[in-house]
Design an enzyme around this catalytic site. Structure first.
Site, PDB file in Angstrom:
ATOM      1  CG  ASP A 102      -1.607   1.278   1.495  1.00 16.48           C
ATOM      2  OD1 ASP A 102      -2.312   1.739   0.584  1.00 16.48           O
ATOM      3  OD2 ASP A 102      -1.454   1.844   2.593  1.00 16.48           O
ATOM      4  CB  ALA A 129      -1.058   7.165   2.578  1.00 21.92           C
ATOM      5  CE  LYS A 140      -7.705   7.818  -0.065  1.00 24.42           C
ATOM      6  NZ  LYS A 140      -7.354   6.879   1.016  1.00 24.42           N
ATOM      7  CG  ASP A 195      -1.588   1.884   6.532  1.00 29.82           C
ATOM      8  OD1 ASP A 195      -1.893   1.678   5.333  1.00 29.82           O
ATOM      9  OD2 ASP A 195      -1.876   2.937   7.136  1.00 29.82           O
TER      10      ASP A 195
END
Length: 257
Positions: free
Chosen positions: A10, A12, A51, A185
């Site tokens: 991934d 960010a 998003k 994460d």
């Protein structure tokens, strides 16, 4: 897991932007513009999703939904999500260049993995327009995967759908899902890997799930660091992670040790 041929990271919170701060800042600001102040827990719960889906998920949360209904006289609809997203994207694009630094250890570990024959792919919750900022900025600082795919490449079917992983496998010429390790994460990352049938692992320190900046993490006591790390690790295992690494160095040691 020792027969892994490719690692799909991934962005960010995993390889860049310690703590996954850029999207959080943008989500908070855009909801405030509409008179709703979300909590950090509400903002981070859907992290890792496409998003627009992240915003839709937040609008369905009971507290936010009730506040919206009270303020606007009706429950939020998809039209409202689209309005929020338009402002969100504008805000995020402005700040992304400042949140593209690789996390500690990433540049060194990825270079070592490549030297040892591992192929490096990536998936993301960002769209192509956002990645056009993040990818060159990270490359300037020493981090560059072999390939990357955003939800734009898979008809907007981002996480937890598995299709970005499959596009990586196609581009990297990989036949077997059990030769692939997906690393992220967030819970969405873990689910993405599980749905693809690949090995799925979480990175704890500097993750969105932990939600701390590097400075905030470093001032914690050893006991508090251990407690926070254990909490995040358990969250990943509960989501179905095959493995959890505290840092990317731990991941490198595991694959190359």
């Amino acid at each position: 897991m020792k027969k892994i041929k490719a690692v799909i990271f991934d962005w960010a919170g995993t390889t860049v932007d310690y703590g996954c701060m850029a999207p959080v800042q943008a989500f908070v600001e855009v909801f405030k513009e509409f008179g709703i102040e979300p909590t950090m827990e509400e903002v981070r719960e859907p992290m890792g999703m496409l998003k627009i889906d992240h915003i839709r998920t937040m609008l369905k949360m009971e507290r936010i939904r009730n506040l919206w209904t009270e303020k606007y006289g009706k429950a939020p609809e998809d039209e409202d999500a689209q309005k929020l997203y338009a402002i969100f994207e504008e805000k995020l694009l402005k700040i992304l260049p400042d949140y593209s630094d690789p996390k500690p250890g990433v540049v060194e570990v990825v270079k070592k993995l490549k030297r040892n024959g591992y192929r490096i792919g990536s998936t993301t919750g960002y769209n192509d327009k956002m990645m056009e900022i993040v990818v060159p900025a990270a490359k300037e600082r020493g981090y560059e995967p072999d390939v990357w795919f955003s939800p734009d490449a898979v008809s907007q079917k981002g996480r937890p759908y598995p299709y970005m992983i499959f596009r990586n496998m196609e581009a990297l010429d990989l036949k077997k899902v059990r030769r692939v390790l997906k690393v992220g994460d967030t819970v969405s990352d873990i689910k993405e890997g599980r749905n693809a049938g690949v090995w799925s692992a979480g990175i704890v320190v500097g993750s969105s799930e932990m939600g701390l900046t590097l400075e905030e993490y470093e001032v914690l006591s050893s006991e508090e660091k251990e407690r926070r790390c254990d909490e995040v690790a358990q969250k990943f295992f509960d989501a179905g992670a095959d493995k959890v690494f505290y840092t990317i160095e731990d991941l490198g040691n595991y694959l190359l040790g």
